[in-house]
Design a protein around this motif. Structure first.
Motif, mmCIF file in Angstrom:
data_model
loop_
_atom_site.group_PDB
_atom_site.id
_atom_site.type_symbol
_atom_site.label_atom_id
_atom_site.label_comp_id
_atom_site.label_asym_id
_atom_site.label_seq_id
_atom_site.Cartn_x
_atom_site.Cartn_y
_atom_site.Cartn_z
ATOM 1 N N LEU A 1 7.892 4.115 4.102
ATOM 2 C CA LEU A 1 8.170 2.865 3.397
ATOM 3 C C LEU A 1 9.441 2.210 3.934
ATOM 4 C CD1 LEU A 1 7.554 0.861 1.125
ATOM 5 C CD2 LEU A 1 8.832 2.363 -0.438
ATOM 6 N N THR A 2 10.477 3.007 4.205
ATOM 7 C CA THR A 2 11.728 2.466 4.744
ATOM 8 C C THR A 2 11.498 1.820 6.105
ATOM 9 O OG1 THR A 2 12.995 4.169 3.585
ATOM 10 C CG2 THR A 2 14.079 3.032 5.405
ATOM 11 N N SER A 3 10.704 2.471 6.941
ATOM 12 C CA SER A 3 10.419 1.922 8.268
ATOM 13 C C SER A 3 9.665 0.596 8.177
ATOM 14 C CB SER A 3 9.612 2.940 9.081
ATOM 15 O OG SER A 3 9.217 2.413 10.319
ATOM 16 N N ARG A 4 8.667 0.537 7.318
ATOM 17 C CA ARG A 4 7.878 -0.687 7.213
ATOM 18 C C ARG A 4 8.660 -1.813 6.545
ATOM 19 N NH1 ARG A 4 1.523 0.998 6.449
ATOM 20 N NH2 ARG A 4 1.585 2.826 7.813
ATOM 21 N N ALA B 1 2.490 9.836 -5.459
ATOM 22 C CA ALA B 1 2.938 11.099 -4.875
ATOM 23 C C ALA B 1 3.459 12.030 -5.961
ATOM 24 C CB ALA B 1 4.018 10.840 -3.827
ATOM 25 N N THR B 2 3.188 13.319 -5.806
ATOM 26 C CA THR B 2 3.579 14.314 -6.810
ATOM 27 C C THR B 2 4.582 15.335 -6.275
ATOM 28 O OG1 THR B 2 1.625 15.617 -6.217
ATOM 29 C CG2 THR B 2 1.418 14.088 -8.072
ATOM 30 N N SER B 3 4.360 15.834 -5.083
ATOM 31 C CA SER B 3 5.248 16.852 -4.531
ATOM 32 C C SER B 3 6.434 16.199 -3.815
ATOM 33 C CB SER B 3 4.482 17.748 -3.559
ATOM 34 O OG SER B 3 4.029 16.994 -2.452
ATOM 35 N N VAL B 4 7.480 17.034 -3.627
ATOM 36 C CA VAL B 4 8.689 16.538 -2.970
ATOM 37 C C VAL B 4 8.400 16.165 -1.526
ATOM 38 C CG1 VAL B 4 11.029 17.133 -2.280
ATOM 39 C CG2 VAL B 4 10.163 17.905 -4.488
ATOM 40 N N SER B 5 7.590 16.968 -0.837
ATOM 41 C CA SER B 5 7.270 16.681 0.562
ATOM 42 C C SER B 5 6.503 15.368 0.691
ATOM 43 C CB SER B 5 6.451 17.832 1.151
ATOM 44 O OG SER B 5 5.232 18.001 0.427
ATOM 45 N N GLU B 6 5.579 15.120 -0.224
ATOM 46 C CA GLU B 6 4.832 13.856 -0.179
ATOM 47 C C GLU B 6 5.759 12.672 -0.423
ATOM 48 O OE1 GLU B 6 1.717 14.135 -2.973
ATOM 49 O OE2 GLU B 6 0.432 15.410 -1.719
ATOM 50 N N ILE B 7 6.642 12.804 -1.410
ATOM 51 C CA ILE B 7 7.569 11.706 -1.724
ATOM 52 C C ILE B 7 8.484 11.424 -0.540
ATOM 53 C CG2 ILE B 7 9.507 11.036 -3.192
ATOM 54 C CD1 ILE B 7 8.171 12.564 -5.469
ATOM 55 N N THR B 8 9.002 12.485 0.099
ATOM 56 C CA THR B 8 9.896 12.300 1.248
ATOM 57 C C THR B 8 9.185 11.614 2.398
ATOM 58 O OG1 THR B 8 11.098 14.300 0.601
ATOM 59 C CG2 THR B 8 11.427 13.479 2.847
ATOM 60 N N SER B 9 7.978 12.056 2.692
ATOM 61 C CA SER B 9 7.216 11.468 3.799
ATOM 62 C C SER B 9 6.878 10.007 3.531
ATOM 63 C CB SER B 9 5.936 12.268 4.026
ATOM 64 O OG SER B 9 5.144 11.682 5.024
ATOM 65 N N VAL B 10 6.435 9.712 2.304
ATOM 66 C CA VAL B 10 6.058 8.337 1.976
ATOM 67 C C VAL B 10 7.279 7.427 1.953
ATOM 68 C CG1 VAL B 10 5.038 6.866 0.203
ATOM 69 C CG2 VAL B 10 3.996 9.068 0.731
ATOM 70 N N GLU B 11 8.408 7.917 1.430
ATOM 71 C CA GLU B 11 9.630 7.109 1.403
ATOM 72 C C GLU B 11 10.118 6.791 2.811
ATOM 73 O OE1 GLU B 11 12.469 9.168 -0.938
ATOM 74 O OE2 GLU B 11 11.870 8.187 -2.815
ATOM 75 N N ARG C 1 0.832 -1.209 0.000
ATOM 76 C CA ARG C 1 0.000 0.000 0.000
ATOM 77 C C ARG C 1 0.865 1.257 0.000
ATOM 78 N NH1 ARG C 1 -3.137 -3.008 3.777
ATOM 79 N NH2 ARG C 1 -2.157 -1.873 5.503
ATOM 80 N N ILE C 2 1.933 1.250 0.788
ATOM 81 C CA ILE C 2 2.815 2.419 0.830
ATOM 82 C C ILE C 2 3.507 2.617 -0.515
ATOM 83 C CG2 ILE C 2 4.846 3.402 1.956
ATOM 84 C CD1 ILE C 2 2.361 3.467 3.654
ATOM 85 N N ARG C 3 3.872 1.524 -1.174
ATOM 86 C CA ARG C 3 4.500 1.649 -2.490
ATOM 87 C C ARG C 3 3.510 2.224 -3.503
ATOM 88 N NH1 ARG C 3 7.722 -4.191 -2.671
ATOM 89 N NH2 ARG C 3 9.455 -3.555 -1.305
ATOM 90 N N ALA C 4 2.250 1.842 -3.387
ATOM 91 C CA ALA C 4 1.232 2.405 -4.280
ATOM 92 C C ALA C 4 1.071 3.900 -4.026
ATOM 93 C CB ALA C 4 -0.090 1.671 -4.077
ATOM 94 N N LEU C 5 1.109 4.307 -2.759
ATOM 95 C CA LEU C 5 1.038 5.740 -2.448
ATOM 96 C C LEU C 5 2.252 6.487 -2.972
ATOM 97 C CD1 LEU C 5 -0.323 5.657 1.225
ATOM 98 C CD2 LEU C 5 -1.573 6.304 -0.845
ATOM 99 N N LEU C 6 3.419 5.860 -2.904
ATOM 100 C CA LEU C 6 4.633 6.500 -3.413
ATOM 101 C C LEU C 6 4.548 6.721 -4.918
ATOM 102 C CD1 LEU C 6 7.514 7.518 -2.852
ATOM 103 C CD2 LEU C 6 8.325 5.167 -3.178
ATOM 104 N N GLU D 1 11.574 -6.964 7.008
ATOM 105 C CA GLU D 1 12.805 -7.749 6.954
ATOM 106 C C GLU D 1 13.095 -8.416 8.296
ATOM 107 O OE1 GLU D 1 17.545 -7.166 5.803
ATOM 108 O OE2 GLU D 1 16.128 -5.502 5.657
ATOM 109 N N SER D 2 12.827 -7.702 9.395
ATOM 110 C CA SER D 2 13.027 -8.281 10.722
ATOM 111 C C SER D 2 12.112 -9.486 10.941
ATOM 112 C CB SER D 2 12.766 -7.222 11.795
ATOM 113 O OG SER D 2 12.865 -7.773 13.084
ATOM 114 N N LEU D 3 10.872 -9.380 10.519
ATOM 115 C CA LEU D 3 9.945 -10.507 10.639
ATOM 116 C C LEU D 3 10.389 -11.685 9.781
ATOM 117 C CD1 LEU D 3 6.502 -8.649 10.593
ATOM 118 C CD2 LEU D 3 7.535 -9.834 12.529
ATOM 119 N N GLN D 4 10.909 -11.410 8.601
ATOM 120 C CA GLN D 4 11.386 -12.489 7.735
ATOM 121 C C GLN D 4 12.583 -13.202 8.358
ATOM 122 O OE1 GLN D 4 12.084 -10.338 4.087
ATOM 123 N NE2 GLN D 4 10.014 -10.713 3.307
ATOM 124 N N LYS D 5 13.498 -12.448 8.962
ATOM 125 C CA LYS D 5 14.648 -13.060 9.628
ATOM 126 C C LYS D 5 14.193 -13.931 10.797
ATOM 127 C CE LYS D 5 17.953 -11.196 7.189
ATOM 128 N NZ LYS D 5 18.855 -12.029 6.352
#
Length: 306
Positions: free
Chosen positions: A194-197, A181-191, A173-178, A202-206
């Motif tokens: 996305l990095t946190s999730r 995204a059109t503005s720089v602020s939206e892209i930064t916030s969504v990225e 879902r976050i990748r779909a929002l990314l 990855e932690s759950l997979q390990k």
């Protein structure tokens, strides 16, 4: 008059019987499936019931389904570990045989500590071969102790799998929002989100891989002693056993004390001798002044008496 009543009663009984037979025939027709030519199909008496495990037929009558979301007994995930203690005349030879058996079972050896008369080695083998490997290892020497433990991690795996599915959907879902995204602020916030999730995913997979690996492979801790050492340990007891333990403790304490003195000796040579010389020199300087201070100042002598 009575004849009319009898005829009416007889007619009522006939009508009632006709209604019952019609009802029975209608129920049977409803229960019987119809074939393509319009005739009632005869049910196959030998065919097994198609009802599920929860149905009222014979197939579901003798089978109790597991609760929803709960694995059955055969689906439990167990982490099995074992410990084995052996005595042998030759420790080195037994270690070599342990390695051969482990490799033959598609396993590998882990941490190892080997001395002349003692050894400890960890063996990792597939869980389905644990019992067979234990039987083979137990025949290499005199088996003193054998323990097997099992830890059920089924609920942990179910929980991790559920969280993994949820987290994967969240990342998508976050990748779909990314992508929208059109503005720089939206892209930064969504990225950032996305990095946190993705990190949590990855932690759950390990964790899932670690649990699965623990279930798939079992660890055996093998302790090996020479027969002479085992016999000496068994003979220790009573007064002489306590005396031997006390002497060993005394030797251990004496060895530690000598080790400390040896470690301090260089510092005593480098700093102790100059410090002792300085103290001796200071004490030597103070010695001449000590008698003068003790006698006090010179007083005038009294005149002689006439």
């Amino acid at each position: 008059m009575f004849k009319r009543l009898r005829w009416v009663a007889a007619a009522g009984i006939v009508l009632a019987l006709a209604g019952c037979s019609a009802t029975d025939s209608g129920g049977e027709s409803a229960a019987m499936p119809m074939s393509a030519d319009g005739k009632q199909a005869v049910p196959n008496q030998g065919a097994p019931s198609q009802e599920g495990p929860g149905g009222t037929g014979k197939a579901g009558a003798n089978k109790t389904p597991a609760p929803a979301g709960q694995p059955g007994i055969t689906d439990r995930k167990l982490v099995r570990t074992a410990s084995l203690e052996l005595t042998t005349p030759n420790v080195a030879d037994l270690i070599s045989q342990v390695r051969v058996i482990t490799q033959g079972a598609a396993g590998y050896t882990g941490q190892e500590s080997t001395q002349e008369k003692r050894a400890t080695i960890n063996v990792v083998v597939p869980s389905e071969r644990l019992d067979g490997v234990l039987d083979q290892l137990g025949k290499l020497g005199k088996q003193v102790r054998r323990e097997v433990t099992a830890t059920d991690v089924t609920e942990q795996l179910v929980d991790v799998d559920s969280r993994l599915a949820t987290q994967k959907a969240s990342v998508e879902r976050i990748r779909a929002l990314l992508a929208k995204a059109t503005s720089v602020s939206e892209i930064t916030s969504v990225e950032s989100e996305l990095t946190s999730r993705e990190a949590e995913l990855e932690s759950l997979q390990k964790r899932r891989e670690s649990l699965a690996g623990s279930v798939a492979m079992s660890t055996i801790s093998v302790q090996i002693k020479a027969e002479t050492v085992a016999a000496a340990e068994e003979s220790r007891g009573g007064f002489f056993g306590g005396l031997t333990d006390g002497w060993d403790a005394f030797l251990t304490f004496g060895g530690g004390l000598l080790t400390v003195i040896g470690a301090m000796a260089p510092f005593l040579l480098v700093f102790g001798i100059p410090a002792a010389a300085l103290v001796w020199w200071l004490r030597k300087r103070r010695r001449p002044a000590a008698p003068a201070m003790a006698g006090g100042p010179d007083l005038p002598s009294a005149p002689p008496l006439e």
